[in-house]
Design an enzyme around this catalytic site. Structure first.
Site, PDB file in Angstrom:
ATOM      1  N   HIS A 168       0.851  -1.188   0.000  1.00 46.57           N
ATOM      2  CA  HIS A 168       0.000   0.000   0.000  1.00 46.57           C
ATOM      3  C   HIS A 168       0.886   1.238   0.000  1.00 46.57           C
ATOM      4  CE1 HIS A 168      -3.864  -1.988   1.836  1.00 46.57           C
ATOM      5  NE2 HIS A 168      -3.987  -1.812   0.527  1.00 46.57           N
ATOM      6  N   ASP A 170       0.575   3.898   1.739  1.00 46.14           N
ATOM      7  CA  ASP A 170       0.829   4.455   3.075  1.00 46.14           C
ATOM      8  C   ASP A 170       1.863   3.672   3.875  1.00 46.14           C
ATOM      9  OD1 ASP A 170      -0.587   2.212   3.887  1.00 46.14           O
ATOM     10  OD2 ASP A 170      -2.214   3.318   4.846  1.00 46.14           O
ATOM     11  N   CYS A 264      -2.184   2.757   9.122  1.00 45.86           N
ATOM     12  CA  CYS A 264      -3.152   1.738   8.716  1.00 45.86           C
ATOM     13  C   CYS A 264      -4.326   1.642   9.698  1.00 45.86           C
ATOM     14  CB  CYS A 264      -2.476   0.371   8.611  1.00 45.86           C
ATOM     15  SG  CYS A 264      -1.349   0.202   7.211  1.00 45.86           S
ATOM     16  N   ASN A 523      38.948  -4.624 -39.863  1.00 47.63           N
ATOM     17  CA  ASN A 523      40.312  -4.680 -40.374  1.00 47.63           C
ATOM     18  C   ASN A 523      41.045  -5.922 -39.874  1.00 47.63           C
ATOM     19  OD1 ASN A 523      42.559  -3.029 -41.729  1.00 47.63           O
ATOM     20  ND2 ASN A 523      43.457  -3.376 -39.696  1.00 47.63           N
ATOM     21  N   ASP A 602      45.576  -1.371 -36.761  1.00 50.52           N
ATOM     22  CA  ASP A 602      46.909  -1.159 -37.309  1.00 50.52           C
ATOM     23  C   ASP A 602      46.781  -1.019 -38.817  1.00 50.52           C
ATOM     24  OD1 ASP A 602      48.399  -1.293 -34.936  1.00 50.52           O
ATOM     25  OD2 ASP A 602      48.313  -3.482 -34.963  1.00 50.52           O
ATOM     26  N   ASP A 655      29.336 -17.708 -30.610  1.00 54.90           N
ATOM     27  CA  ASP A 655      30.401 -17.091 -29.811  1.00 54.90           C
ATOM     28  C   ASP A 655      30.629 -17.939 -28.570  1.00 54.90           C
ATOM     29  OD1 ASP A 655      31.870 -15.042 -28.027  1.00 54.90           O
ATOM     30  OD2 ASP A 655      31.595 -13.951 -29.913  1.00 54.90           O
ATOM     31  N   ASP A 678      33.077 -22.791 -29.361  1.00 56.49           N
ATOM     32  CA  ASP A 678      34.250 -22.321 -30.079  1.00 56.49           C
ATOM     33  C   ASP A 678      33.893 -22.192 -31.559  1.00 56.49           C
ATOM     34  OD1 ASP A 678      37.465 -22.247 -30.121  1.00 56.49           O
ATOM     35  OD2 ASP A 678      36.715 -23.393 -31.839  1.00 56.49           O
TER      36      ASP A 678
END
Length: 702
Positions: A168, A170, A264, A523, A602, A655, A678
């Site tokens: 609740h 409250d 309450c 790359n 690279d 993967d 793998d």
């Protein structure tokens, strides 16, 4: 005493923990002490009576929770919204509270029986009378807030409860005199916390920690500058004292066993009327869904999305198909506390194929671009699923479908196209909002959700994946053979791990034998493939011996230098410098490839596109018309390709790291099949399976 403040309480003559309807009751059935409960209640009654007037409602046998009068209803002035309890264990209290309210001369509003609303337990007035804070999520339905706002003519601010311990409002939220607020932020979702922060300035927000929260410090009674509660830490008492509040502690441990404390046990019946009318209200949209809703799990997913997104729903109609192949339809009423929440919910429902009712359908809203490459804040973001938009009264299929695009509509003809943000031009008309948009789902989607769940739960389990890998390899081999024979298109997205794990020869063979029509990568895969082809190493490691070679650390640079001297990979093949390998096979078999560069590369090789935008465009060109995409150990490129691939294209992601495949699914590429293994082993098994499919069948004569 005589006071302008009055409370309603109910003596605990019949109080007991007889059942479990909240987490606090678990383990406490018949473990409460009536004598102690009566003593604690009497102490609370006396403390409140010293500061305000207290009325009593007669307790009733068989209704032990009637002592919690906060849930009797919500009072504002002379008007009462009677509670509609969610659980049958409390529904019998309703007529007794209704009779008491009517005896006092209140005008009583009654909600529909199927619309739970648990009174001042889930609805708390700002102590300055400016608005009503209303909770939902466990006991109260969001849809009730609209009726409360209408009947009491007050602005309702809806807060989504997320922690079942604080079922609740409250139990975790207490407005205080002077605009202060005592609350426990983790009990709410992010949107609700943001709403609280927008309405209550920082200096008036008193956020408590979990130790105080579980002692129900927020379940407090506030009378002027006095705060009455079960228990508070010294730190909390000091913080309240700093802003002028006196804390009065009174043990209520017996009532904590049932999930309640001071607030309450009380209902404030003198709440001031606010002169200003309601300023806001719920937003409501009705959508329909059609398809194989049950066996695909679409309905349950849609309803979960509504609730998780901070909304509420009501299923108005559900027409179940008569046979397994028959389609079903559902009509769902969606409610949200404001436009932001509704837009987020609608975006997700549209992805699942939900559409507005025919009578509510309207054209998509268009806004003209005034700054190149910049869209309006509320632009519609496209998904991988085929989408149609309503333009000048007719539904038009969006062309160039992809994820994370903007839909541009032609000004001269009913044509809609996906564009990337950067490609937007001044004068383009783009779709904003979610009206006039629908996602098109085929009947083939009906088992995809279950299948995807099976795949990912499998990968996350501790069971060996060996047999599962073989099953997927068999299916992929079948698809490759079928697509080759039928003139289909297969693209491979590969990372350098393919070369490191010994998969280069297998990938080369797939290209040579016509199973691959496009190769995408970075790359690195080209550099290491060429290094292996020319020098027998990959990253300086002898691929046959598995050992580093002297001077091997510069082998990849030697490979790059050789290709740069030739001018391109294709020129290196023509000049006889490159005589084998993956990219040799691409050149010799006219298989186009695209290499996208990065800051860490690279060289790079002459063929590598260091212009990211040009590389993305080239990727998109090569995957156009693909039937199958194999993603081999390259997370970044796989996710990028997944984002630009429309629905209907099968993707297989391989993967060794489960997180890579999971990330692909998280990005929305739900049509991927994942296998954790793998990649070199996968390619080896794939080639062997293709051999089995293509070998001649020999009949043995006896």
């Amino acid at each position: 005493m005589s006071s302008s403040i009055r409370f309603l309480m109910c003596a605990p003559h019949h109080y007991e923990v007889d059942y479990v309807i909240n987490p606090w009751m678990e383990g406490n059935i018949h473990r409460s002490s009536l004598a102690t409960a009566q003593e604690q209640w009497q102490n609370l009654y006396q403390i409140i009576s010293d500061r305000a007037d207290v009325d009593l409602v007669k307790p009733q046998q068989g209704w032990p929770d009637m002592v919690f009068t906060a849930n009797a209803g919500l009072i504002l002035g002379n008007q009462v919204v009677l509670s509609r309890f969610l659980h049958p264990e409390r529904q019998g209290e309703e007529p007794y509270f209704k009779a008491w309210f009517e005896e006092q001369g209140h005008e009583v509003f009654t909600l529909p029986s199927e619309l739970p609303f648990e009174g001042a337990g889930d609805a708390l007035l700002d102590r300055e009378g400016r608005w009503l804070w209303a909770g939902y999520g466990f006991r109260t339905e969001l849809d009730s807030h609209g009726l409360v706002a209408q009947w009491l003519n007050i602005e309702v601010l809806s807060l989504h409860l997320m922690d079942e311990r604080f079922y609740h409002l409250d139990t975790c939220f207490c407005p205080l005199t002077g605009g202060y607020l005592l609350y426990y932020p983790p009990a709410f979702d992010a949107y609700s916390n943001r709403l609280i922060e927008l309405r209550v300035p920082p200096e008036k927000r008193i956020a408590i920690d979990e130790p105080d929260a579980v002692n129900f410090a927020c379940n407090a009674v506030n009378i002027d500058r006095t705060v009455i509660m079960n228990q508070a830490s010294d730190e909390l008492k000091a913080r309240l004292a700093e802003v002028g509040f006196e804390v009065v502690e009174t043990p209520l441990t017996e009532f904590l066993k049932a999930g309640g404390a001071a607030k309450c046990l009380t209902l404030r019946v003198t709440e001031p009327l606010h002169p200003e009318p309601a300023q806001g209200g719920l937003l409501v949209r009705t959508v329909t869904m059609t398809g194989h809703l049950l066996d695909s799990g679409l309905v349950s997913r849609a309803l979960d999305l509504v609730m998780e997104g901070g909304g509420s729903f009501q299923v108005l109609n559900f027409d179940l198909g008569e046979q397994r192949q028959s389609t079903s339809s559902a009509e769902i009423r969606v409610s949200a506390p404001d436009r932001e929440v509704m837009d987020e919910i609608m975006a997700q429902l549209i992805d699942l194929g939900a559409v507005a009712l025919p009578e509510d359908q309207q054209d998509a809203h268009l806004v003209t671009i005034t700054q190149a490459g910049v869209a309006p804040d509320d632009f519609y973001s496209s998904t991988i699923y085929p989408t149609e938009v309503r333009v000048r009264g007719q539904w038009v299929r969006v062309q160039g479908q992809r994820m994370d695009g903007v839909i541009v509509v032609s000004q001269t003809e009913p044509v809609a196209t996906c564009k990337l943000l950067r490609d937007l031009a001044v004068g383009d008309q783009v779709i904003v909002g979610y009206d006039g948009i629908r996602s098109v789902r085929s009947t083939k989607d009906r088992s995809r959700a279950a299948h995807a769940t099976e795949e990912f739960s499998f990968m996350g389990s501790g069971v060996s994946s060996e047999r599962r890998v073989e099953l997927i390899v068999e299916q992929v081999a079948w698809d490759l053979r079928r697509l080759r024979d039928q003139g289909g298109k297969v693209a491979v997205v590969a990372g350098p791990v393919v070369i490191h794990t010994g998969g280069g020869d297998h990938l080369s063979r797939l290209i040579r034998e016509g199973y691959v029509q496009a190769l995408l990568g970075g790359n690195a895969i080209a550099v290491h493939d060429i290094e292996q082809a020319m020098l027998g190493t990959s990253l300086g490691v002898d691929m046959k011996q598995g050992t580093s070679v002297r001077g091997g650390h510069r082998h990849h640079l030697r490979a790059i230098n050789a290709i740069r001297r030739c001018g391109s990979i294709a020129s290196a093949v023509e000049q006889g410098v490159l005589t084998k390998g993956v990219f040799y096979e691409c050149v010799k078999n006219n298989v186009p490839f695209s290499l996208a560069g990065s800051i860490r590369d690279d060289g790079p090789l002459p063929d590598t596109k260091m212009d990211l935008i040009a590389a993305q465009a080239d990727y998109a060109r090569l995957i156009e018309g693909c039937d199958l995409i194999l993603m081999l150990s390259t997370m970044l490129h796989a996710i990028g390709v997944g984002n630009m691939t429309p629905s209907g294209v099968k993707m297989v992601c391989v993967d060794i790291n489960p997180a890579v495949v999971t990330k692909l699914a998280d990005r929305g590429s739900l049509e991927s099949t994942g296998v954790v293994t793998d990649v070199g082993l996968f390619l080896s098994l794939l080639v062997k399976q293709l051999d089995r499919l293509t070998q001649r069948h020999v009949v043995t004569k006896v």
